[in-house]
Design a protein around this motif. Sequence first.
Motif, PDB file in Angstrom:
ATOM      1  N   SER A 252      46.282  29.409  46.540  1.00  0.00           N
ATOM      2  CA  SER A 252      45.640  28.119  46.305  1.00  0.00           C
ATOM      3  C   SER A 252      44.805  28.199  45.037  1.00  0.00           C
ATOM      4  O   SER A 252      44.550  29.291  44.502  1.00  0.00           O
ATOM      5  N   ASN A 253      44.327  27.044  44.573  1.00  0.00           N
ATOM      6  CA  ASN A 253      43.485  27.010  43.384  1.00  0.00           C
ATOM      7  C   ASN A 253      42.176  27.772  43.593  1.00  0.00           C
ATOM      8  O   ASN A 253      41.553  28.232  42.636  1.00  0.00           O
ATOM      9  N   ALA A 254      41.759  27.904  44.842  1.00  0.00           N
ATOM     10  CA  ALA A 254      40.514  28.615  45.134  1.00  0.00           C
ATOM     11  C   ALA A 254      40.597  30.092  44.780  1.00  0.00           C
ATOM     12  O   ALA A 254      39.565  30.760  44.627  1.00  0.00           O
ATOM     13  N   ASP A 255      41.806  30.619  44.641  1.00  0.00           N
ATOM     14  CA  ASP A 255      41.998  32.033  44.315  1.00  0.00           C
ATOM     15  C   ASP A 255      41.924  32.322  42.825  1.00  0.00           C
ATOM     16  O   ASP A 255      41.919  33.493  42.418  1.00  0.00           O
ATOM     17  N   ASP A 256      41.896  31.315  41.979  1.00  0.00           N
ATOM     18  CA  ASP A 256      42.037  31.503  40.539  1.00  0.00           C
ATOM     19  C   ASP A 256      41.063  32.536  39.977  1.00  0.00           C
ATOM     20  O   ASP A 256      39.899  32.611  40.390  1.00  0.00           O
ATOM     21  N   PHE A 257      41.567  33.325  39.035  1.00  0.00           N
ATOM     22  CA  PHE A 257      40.742  34.291  38.315  1.00  0.00           C
ATOM     23  C   PHE A 257      40.181  33.580  37.098  1.00  0.00           C
ATOM     24  O   PHE A 257      40.850  33.431  36.079  1.00  0.00           O
ATOM     25  N   GLU A 258      38.958  33.092  37.232  1.00  0.00           N
ATOM     26  CA  GLU A 258      38.310  32.380  36.141  1.00  0.00           C
ATOM     27  C   GLU A 258      36.889  32.899  35.997  1.00  0.00           C
ATOM     28  O   GLU A 258      36.161  33.064  36.971  1.00  0.00           O
ATOM     29  N   VAL A 259      36.514  33.157  34.758  1.00  0.00           N
ATOM     30  CA  VAL A 259      35.238  33.804  34.454  1.00  0.00           C
ATOM     31  C   VAL A 259      34.193  32.743  34.146  1.00  0.00           C
ATOM     32  O   VAL A 259      34.381  31.923  33.243  1.00  0.00           O
ATOM     33  N   PRO A 260      33.082  32.733  34.890  1.00  0.00           N
ATOM     34  CA  PRO A 260      32.063  31.704  34.673  1.00  0.00           C
ATOM     35  C   PRO A 260      31.208  31.984  33.446  1.00  0.00           C
ATOM     36  O   PRO A 260      31.014  33.133  33.040  1.00  0.00           O
ATOM     37  N   PHE A 261      30.707  30.915  32.860  1.00  0.00           N
ATOM     38  CA  PHE A 261      29.729  31.008  31.789  1.00  0.00           C
ATOM     39  C   PHE A 261      28.518  30.182  32.185  1.00  0.00           C
ATOM     40  O   PHE A 261      28.493  29.556  33.244  1.00  0.00           O
TER      41      PHE A 261
END
Length: 525
Positions: A252-261
Motif C-alpha cells: 500500500s502507499n503507507a509502505d512507501d520509502f520516503e524521507v521527511p524534511f
Amino acid sequence: MKNQKIVGITLAAAVALSTFSCNRDKFLDVNTSPNSPAVVTMPLLFTSTVVYSGFVATNDLGRAAALFVQHKAGTGNQMADYDRYNIRGSFDNQWNLELYGGTLINSQTLIDLAATKSSPAYGGIAKLLKAYNFSIATDLYGDVPYSQALKGRENQHPRYDKQEDIYKGNSALGIQSLIDLVKEGLADLDKPSTLKPGTTDDPVYGKTANNIAQWKKMGNMLLLKFANTISKKEPALATSLINQAAAGAFTSNADDFEVPFGSASGNQNPLYSFNYVNRPLDQMLSQRLLDSMRVVNDPRLPIYFTPTPTPTATVNPTGTVTTLPGPLVNGVPTPTFLTFTGYQNGGTASGLTIPAIGNRSRYNIYIRGNSGEAPARLLTNFQRLFILAESALTLPGVTVAGTAQSLYQDAIRASMTKTGITDAAVTAYFAANPNVATLRGTTEQKRNQIITQKWIAWVGNGIEAYNDYRRTGYPKLAPVLNPAGDDGILPQRFALPLSELTANAGAEGQDVNIRTSVPVWWATK
C-alpha cells in the motif's frame, strides 16, 4: 576520489549542502575515527544516512534528470545549460561529497560500526541504503568504483567495476552484486540484534508498529527496482528476482520509502530550497509535461504545479499558456478553470520569452511542501504496481497476482490517491479517458502507455523517470530546442567529474572523452 571517513552528517548539515559551493570541501573534510563514541553513534549515523539519501535524489542530480525527462524546463543559469544537455564539468560535489563522501561512506561506516556492536538491525538497513545509493551512482554514470571503494587509506584509487558486474556480481574479481548485497541486508534483519533503530532515530518507519518489518518491505521493493532496471538486458534474472521479491514488497502507499524534511531553514527539501529560496528563476514546468497532462485533464496537474493568473492579453506566441478545467466531479469538470504556464525545453537558446516569475507554473505543495517539508519519495507503491504491470506484459515467466491491465490501473490509482485524489474521482477519470484507462495495441504500444503514466507519477523524482526513459525509450520526448552537449542528443549517462578522473588512478581506463550519448549497460539493446 575522496575517501575520508565522513560521518555523522545531520539533517541540517546534509541539506545545508544545497547552499554550499566553494566551502563544501572544508565543511566535510573529516578524518576522525567513526568508532569513537565522541564522534558518532549508530543512531546519529543512521538518521543522517537515511536523510542524506533523500537529499541526493532531490538535489542537483535529480534536478538535471527532471530536465532530461522534461518534467521541468531550464530558464536560467546552470539549469538552462543542463536543459540543453551541457553537463560536462558538472556534479563534482555530487560525486565527491553527496555520493562517495556522503551516503555511501556513511552507509559503510554504519555497517562496520554495527558489526562491532552486535547490531545487525542497523547493519542490515545500512546495506539496503548502500545498495540504493550505489544504484544511483551506477545508473547515472555506468562503470563506477564499487567493490574497492569506501576503504579510505587502504585503497585511495579504487578500480572501476563494470556496471554488469555491479548488478550481477563477479566472483573472480571479488565483486558482490547489488542484488546479493540487498539479500544479505534482508538476512541481517532476521537476526537477533542488541540495538535496533526506533522512534527516535528512524525518520522513515520509526513511528510504525514494526519498523524492521517495514524495512524488509523496502528491501524487497529495492529488489523489484533492480529487476526492472535490468529486465531488458537480463529478462531471465529479472523474472526470477521479481517472483522472489514481489510478495515481500510494498502492499500500500503507507509502505512507501520516503524521507521527511522540515520547514526550518537548513532542513528543507532541496526541491523547495532551490526552486523557492536559492534559485527561483531557474526552472519551471515543462511544456511537454503540461501538454501531456492537460490533454486528458489529469487531476494531478494542479497538485504537482501551481496555477498561474488567467491571461488578460494575447497568449505568448510560444504557446506556453494552457487552461485546464477544474477538478472532475462525477466525471464532469467543475466550472472553475485553472491556467498553467509551461516553457519549451531548450527555449532560452532560441530567445523565447521567459514568463515573469508570477506567471510561471512551479512545483506545488505536494512536491515541495508549504515551506520545504514535503518528503523525498524514493521507492513507492505505485512504482511497484507499474513494475508488475510491465513485467506481466513483457516477462512471460512472471507469476504475480493480476494482469498487466489490472496492475496498470491499480498503479495509476495508487499514484492519484497518494496525492489526495479520491477513489471516486479516479474512477471518474478512467471513465472520461478510456484511452488512458485501457492498454491498447501491440506489446510495445502498451509498454509505452505504462511507462508514460509512470513518468507522470514520478514528478518530483527525475532520476527514476530518467532510468525508465533510457531503458525503454518512453515516453516519446521531442528533442529540445537548440540541443548542445555531446552529439546534441539527450544524455544516456552523466559525464564523470574531471576531479575524479584526475585524482583517482583507478580511473585510468575511463576515457575522459567518453560520450554522454553512449548508453549504460542495462540500456543497450
